[in-house]
Design a protein around this motif. Structure first.
Motif, mmCIF file in Angstrom:
data_model
loop_
_atom_site.group_PDB
_atom_site.id
_atom_site.type_symbol
_atom_site.label_atom_id
_atom_site.label_comp_id
_atom_site.label_asym_id
_atom_site.label_seq_id
_atom_site.Cartn_x
_atom_site.Cartn_y
_atom_site.Cartn_z
ATOM 1 N N ASP A 111 1.984 -12.308 3.679
ATOM 2 C CA ASP A 111 1.139 -11.166 3.349
ATOM 3 C C ASP A 111 1.971 -9.901 3.127
ATOM 4 O OD1 ASP A 111 -1.525 -9.890 3.106
ATOM 5 O OD2 ASP A 111 -0.931 -8.858 4.952
ATOM 6 N N VAL A 112 2.969 -9.677 3.981
ATOM 7 C CA VAL A 112 3.837 -8.498 3.844
ATOM 8 C C VAL A 112 4.673 -8.610 2.575
ATOM 9 C CG1 VAL A 112 5.784 -7.261 4.858
ATOM 10 C CG2 VAL A 112 3.896 -7.985 6.307
ATOM 11 N N PHE A 113 5.126 -9.822 2.250
ATOM 12 C CA PHE A 113 5.917 -10.032 1.032
ATOM 13 C C PHE A 113 5.089 -9.694 -0.208
ATOM 14 C CE2 PHE A 113 7.297 -12.832 -2.447
ATOM 15 C CZ PHE A 113 8.616 -12.398 -2.582
ATOM 16 N N ILE A 114 3.833 -10.170 -0.232
ATOM 17 C CA ILE A 114 2.943 -9.882 -1.364
ATOM 18 C C ILE A 114 2.668 -8.375 -1.445
ATOM 19 C CG2 ILE A 114 0.602 -10.218 -2.254
ATOM 20 C CD1 ILE A 114 0.739 -13.066 -1.023
ATOM 21 N N LEU A 115 2.420 -7.755 -0.293
ATOM 22 C CA LEU A 115 2.180 -6.306 -0.257
ATOM 23 C C LEU A 115 3.366 -5.537 -0.827
ATOM 24 C CD1 LEU A 115 0.888 -3.604 0.768
ATOM 25 C CD2 LEU A 115 1.996 -4.072 2.944
ATOM 26 N N SER A 116 4.571 -5.897 -0.412
ATOM 27 C CA SER A 116 5.758 -5.162 -0.867
ATOM 28 C C SER A 116 5.941 -5.278 -2.374
ATOM 29 C CB SER A 116 7.003 -5.662 -0.130
ATOM 30 O OG SER A 116 7.242 -7.021 -0.414
ATOM 31 N N ARG A 117 5.658 -6.462 -2.928
ATOM 32 C CA ARG A 117 5.789 -6.636 -4.380
ATOM 33 C C ARG A 117 4.763 -5.789 -5.127
ATOM 34 N NH1 ARG A 117 8.343 -11.405 -6.083
ATOM 35 N NH2 ARG A 117 7.991 -10.535 -8.163
ATOM 36 N N LYS A 118 3.505 -5.810 -4.647
ATOM 37 C CA LYS A 118 2.446 -5.030 -5.305
ATOM 38 C C LYS A 118 2.689 -3.534 -5.173
ATOM 39 C CE LYS A 118 -1.364 -8.340 -5.042
ATOM 40 N NZ LYS A 118 -2.708 -8.617 -4.488
ATOM 41 N N LEU A 119 3.127 -3.123 -3.977
ATOM 42 C CA LEU A 119 3.371 -1.699 -3.744
ATOM 43 C C LEU A 119 4.511 -1.190 -4.622
ATOM 44 C CD1 LEU A 119 2.764 0.869 -2.172
ATOM 45 C CD2 LEU A 119 4.257 0.045 -0.345
ATOM 46 N N ARG A 120 5.574 -1.963 -4.738
ATOM 47 C CA ARG A 120 6.699 -1.565 -5.595
ATOM 48 C C ARG A 120 6.245 -1.419 -7.047
ATOM 49 N NH1 ARG A 120 12.063 -1.352 -5.148
ATOM 50 N NH2 ARG A 120 12.043 -2.339 -3.096
ATOM 51 N N LYS A 121 5.414 -2.359 -7.501
ATOM 52 C CA LYS A 121 4.919 -2.314 -8.878
ATOM 53 C C LYS A 121 4.070 -1.067 -9.108
ATOM 54 C CE LYS A 121 2.263 -5.017 -12.223
ATOM 55 N NZ LYS A 121 1.402 -6.199 -12.430
ATOM 56 N N ARG A 122 3.171 -0.765 -8.150
ATOM 57 C CA ARG A 122 2.313 0.422 -8.265
ATOM 58 C C ARG A 122 3.138 1.708 -8.263
ATOM 59 N NH1 ARG A 122 -3.130 0.779 -6.865
ATOM 60 N NH2 ARG A 122 -4.242 -1.151 -7.240
ATOM 61 N N LEU A 123 4.119 1.790 -7.376
ATOM 62 C CA LEU A 123 4.958 2.983 -7.292
ATOM 63 C C LEU A 123 5.765 3.184 -8.565
ATOM 64 C CD1 LEU A 123 6.242 2.597 -3.616
ATOM 65 C CD2 LEU A 123 4.843 4.476 -4.461
ATOM 66 N N THR A 124 6.258 2.089 -9.128
ATOM 67 C CA THR A 124 7.037 2.180 -10.373
ATOM 68 C C THR A 124 6.160 2.669 -11.519
ATOM 69 O OG1 THR A 124 8.423 0.345 -9.606
ATOM 70 C CG2 THR A 124 8.541 0.896 -11.940
ATOM 71 N N GLU A 125 4.924 2.161 -11.569
ATOM 72 C CA GLU A 125 4.008 2.576 -12.636
ATOM 73 C C GLU A 125 3.655 4.056 -12.526
ATOM 74 O OE1 GLU A 125 0.687 -0.011 -12.234
ATOM 75 O OE2 GLU A 125 1.695 -1.728 -13.185
ATOM 76 N N LYS A 126 3.507 4.549 -11.301
ATOM 77 C CA LYS A 126 3.056 5.934 -11.106
ATOM 78 C C LYS A 126 4.204 6.938 -11.115
ATOM 79 C CE LYS A 126 0.048 8.824 -8.281
ATOM 80 N NZ LYS A 126 -0.806 9.208 -9.398
ATOM 81 N N PHE A 127 5.334 6.586 -10.456
ATOM 82 C CA PHE A 127 6.414 7.566 -10.276
ATOM 83 C C PHE A 127 7.673 7.242 -11.083
ATOM 84 C CE2 PHE A 127 3.872 7.632 -6.372
ATOM 85 C CZ PHE A 127 3.554 8.974 -6.295
ATOM 86 N N GLY A 128 7.728 6.081 -11.677
ATOM 87 C CA GLY A 128 8.934 5.713 -12.425
ATOM 88 C C GLY A 128 9.957 5.058 -11.523
ATOM 89 N N GLU A 129 10.717 5.857 -10.822
ATOM 90 C CA GLU A 129 11.739 5.326 -9.920
ATOM 91 C C GLU A 129 11.231 5.385 -8.483
ATOM 92 O OE1 GLU A 129 16.443 6.083 -8.763
ATOM 93 O OE2 GLU A 129 15.496 7.218 -10.381
#
Length: 200
Positions: free
Chosen positions: A149-167
């Protein structure tokens, strides 16, 4: 050939000279209006005692300032006020990670309860008992489920952050992952979104 070297200017003289030059530039920009203060007057204005005369009052004032800062920080942990949050919680990316984690249901929230239950059962059930194997197996299954669950969360969170903030700022994904392992009501800063209210 071997003449005397010129003495290097003292550091204080250099500072005084720079201060005088800055003051002269300021006067020139704003208009003179008053005579330039003499060097002795400038030095006297800059001098402050290294040790305050009234140490008791100084310590009391320092304690009051620290206490006030703690109160403001505690209030910020409740309200999410960015100005007084601890350094580890500051920034728009950390705020986004908190809101994203708080909006979802995480298995990690109940990991500590599961571990506590396992300890209690292991004290009640004899280690040689056959049922202990099932208890231990159940704990490892729960631990593996939390890890996934934490692994899936980290992947989704990284994707969302990249889409919103770039880096993505270093440590932000880890920050969100560790927050997901805390029981929701005990999280600090406190959750400001309800479950299902994912940030845009």
């Amino acid at each position: 050939m071997f003449g005397r070297k010129k003495e290097a200017p003292l550091a204080q003289d250099v500072v005084d000279q720079q201060a005088a030059e800055a003051l002269a530039r300021q006067d020139a920009a704003l208009g003179k209006g008053a005579p330039t203060p003499k060097r002795k007057a400038q030095e006297a204005a800059r001098k402050r005692p290294l040790v305050p005369e009234d140490r008791k009052a100084s310590k009391a004032a320092e304690r009051a300032a620290v206490q006030e800062q703690r109160i403001k920080m505690r209030q910020a942990l409740d309200t999410g006020d960015e100005k007084f949050l601890p350094l580890r919680d500051k920034g728009p990316q950390k705020r986004y990670a908190r809101d994203y984690v708080d909006a979802r249901f995480s298995l990690g929230e109940y990991l500590m309860f599961g571990a506590l239950l396992f300890v209690i059962i292991s004290l009640l059930v004899p280690s040689t008992s056959e049922s202990m194997i099932y208890v231990l197996g159940g704990f490892w299954v729960m631990f593996l489920a939390v890890f996934v669950d934490v692994f899936i969360l980290s992947r989704k969170l990284r994707k969302r952050l990249t889409e919103k903030f770039g880096e993505v700022e270093r440590g932000t994904v880890w920050y969100g992952s560790m927050r997901s392992l805390q029981f929701r009501r005990l999280r600090l800063p406190k959750p400001l979104v309800k479950r299902g209210e994912f940030p845009a």
